[in-house]
Motif scaffolding. Structure first.
Motif: not given
Ligand SMILES: Nc1ncnc2c1ncn2[C@@H]1O[C@H](COP(=O)(O)OP(=O)(O)OP(=O)(O)O)[C@@H](O)[C@H]1O
Ligand SMILES: [Mg+2]
Lengths: 272, 283
Positions: B54, B58-60, B207
């Protein structure tokens, strides 16, 4: 598609109001309380021989309602008309204002103090001033008083509704390359709609109160408020109370109609 | 990350090309490096999963491809165009983690939304919606509203919506995250079937290791802080059929467990095994 078996029994999924889920006890309990209270009221007035100018018996009030039914109904229609026009005007103003404030930060910031001021002023207090502005022979002053009372709650609730738009819905619109007005129409307005009607439900009773109380300060006769004051002035207390019951029924009518509309527009939103 | 020996030479443009993408959120001490030096290519018709702990970005990364967000530096191309142009041309369909259905629209109304926004006439829309609901097995629920459906059914509606314009690229962010194991496996089988039918390329965030292995041609493993690609496991190299030809039985095969093991060791960052897994990728 035989692999998907969780379709469940085909149920009736037509849209409906959540009224069917209201239990009998929730309706019955207040009715019982009401009947008991009226019976107690009647017997207290009887037992202690209370004078009508202090408190008339429910039976006396009911008799006046029967005798003057037409006059109460016409009074209710005059006051109700003012309240209704005021509600509609106020709703349009409130929604339009909220849409402006929702789209332009400046408008929101400029409006905030005015709204806060209007929210604490008892609007009916403006009635005498409005009578002298528009003349005491027309209902304009009363309609304005009702409209202003409605505008504020509708404005505040609509603005709140416009801010409830979910990020995932906006992302979806962006992903679909939707135009600005398409976003407003498909996402922003439908999100805000239930909130508009919540505001309207809150405001509807205010509109009736405002339209009624405004009559106390002058203006043309015929409405319920005027009738209450004049029958009280001529010491016909049971009749004054009969008009008061008319006002209660009118207020309830406004409330119930707007409540049903609100329920209808939020029927697909799960309570969370 | 392309592998000329295993991956057939793509005919046209690759579906996704990400080159040296960085994404930094915030400034100064609150600065977060969500993505750092990410390179990723997804061939046309290829199924690629992103997996990682997490917060590893990934979402980014998915949002960069969808042009819902832009990289601080680096380049994102979708079918050879800029991500923005690809979005405007509607080259992809997207399904979010929360289904993101509009609660005031019926199931049919939600599925037809993209078509409606693009001015497709109602007769064509009606036929396409019927087709899509058939595909996800929700024909009987066309006139229901989302609040009358279970979570899994809502997710299927969201997938049908993502497929509405027959995109050549599907972006899916943990679409089965909220589902129970049984529904989840069933949905995975559905997704394999749908992908086989449409031949779309897929970028799939998850995940779950078995889910990633079962669905994908390649699994991209990410590591956090800063978010970067830790390694890539080519599932086809483990002797499994290409993602589009999978059957539910694959879950029992030996190659499946081997691939699961490779992804797991990459995720936990065990040096030797991770090297082996990378070796598999670069073989
Ligand atoms: N709009 C935003 N502003 C500031 N920080 C962000 C933003 N979006 C994401 N982050 C940060 O970027 C990092 C990656 O976030 P992301 O949502 O891509 O994670 P993820 O791999 O999709 O996690 P998960 O599996 O929990 O969904 C995190 O540390 C998050 O705090
Ligand atoms: Mg995520």
């Amino acid at each position: 598609m035989t692999t998907v078996a969780d379709a469940g029994p085909a149920k009736d999924t037509r849209a409906r109001l959540p009224i069917a889920e209201v239990r009998w006890s929730t309706v019955l309990a207040p009715l019982v309380v009401g009947v008991v209270a009226i019976a107690a009221w009647e017997s207290v007035v009887e037992a202690f021989d209370i004078e009508p100018f202090v408190l008339p018996a429910p039976s006396a009030i009911w008799e006046q309602v029967r005798l003057h039914g037409d006059s109460i109904a016409s009074g209710a229609s005059v006051t109700g008309r003012n309240a209704l026009i005021g509600t509609l005007l106020g709703a349009v103003l409130g929604v339009a204002g909220a849409m402006l404030a929702g789209s332009f930060r400046v408008v929101d910031q400029m409006a905030a103090p005015v709204v806060a001021a209007l929210a604490v002023i008892p609007i009916v207090a403006l009635a005498p001033v409005l009578y002298s502005m528009f003349g005491a022979a027309v209902d304009t002053g009363r309609i304005i008083v009702a409209a202003v009372s409605v505008t504020i709650p509708v404005y505040l609730n609509t603005l709140r509704g416009l801010r409830q738009v979910r990020q995932v819905h906006l992302d979806l619109m962006t992903a679909c390359a939707a135009k600005r007005w398409q976003v407003v129409r498909t996402v922003t307005l439908p999100t805000a709609t239930p909130y508009v009607f919540t505001g309207l439900r809150v405001a509807s009773s205010l509109a009736v109160i405002a339209a009624l109380i405004a009559e106390y300060f002058g203006g043309p006769i015929g409405g319920l408020g005027k009738s209450i004051t004049s029958s009280a002035a001529s010491s016909n207390y049971p009749l004054a109370w009969a008009y008061v019951s008319g006002a209660i029924v009118l207020g309830l009518l406004f409330y119930i109609v707007t409540l049903l509309v609100e329920l209808w527009f939020s029927r697909h939103l799960r309570p969370t | 990350m392309t592998n000329p020996l295993i991956q057939p030479e793509p005919l046209g443009q690759p579906a996704i090309q990400v080159r040296g993408a960085h994404r930094v959120f915030g400034k100064g001490r609150k600065q977060v490096d969500a993505l750092s030096a990410v390179d990723l290519t997804v061939a046309d018709g290829e199924f690629v999963s992103l997996i990682g702990p997490s917060g590893c970005g990934k979402s980014t990364l998915l949002r960069l491809v969808a042009d819902l967000d832009s990289p601080t530096s680096g380049e994102v191309l979708v079918f050879g165009k800029s991500a923005r142009q690809a979005r405007l041309d509607q080259e992809y369909g997207i399904a979010f983690q929360q289904s993101g259905l509009l609660p005031w629209r019926t199931v049919a109304g939600n599925v037809e939304l993209p078509l409606k926004l693009h001015g497709i006439n109602s007769e064509i829309r009606r036929r396409r919606v019927a087709e899509l609901l058939e595909l996800v097995g929700l024909t009987d629920f066309a006139r229901s509203h989302p609040d009358q459906l279970s979570g899994g059914m809502q997710q299927r509606v969201a997938i049908a919506r993502a497929l509405a314009e027959s995109p050549r690229l599907l972006l899916m962010d943990e679409p089965f995250g909220a589902l129970d194991e049984i529904t989840r496996e069933r949905m995975q089988n559905e997704l394999v079937r749908i992908c086989a039918e449409t031949g779309a390329a897929v970028l799939f965030v998850t995940h779950s290791i078995p889910e990633a292995v079962f669905l994908s041609d390649r699994v991209v493993v990410m590591s956090p802080r800063p978010g970067r690609i830790a390694g890539v496991v080519d599932i086809r190299a483990d002797g499994l059929a290409a993602a589009h030809d999978r059957s539910a039985g694959v879950r029992e095969e030996e190659g499946f467990f081997r691939a699961v093991g490779e992804v797991r060791s990459l995720l936990h960052g065990t040096p030797e095994t991770a090297a082996v897994a990378r070796g598999v990728d670069h073989r």
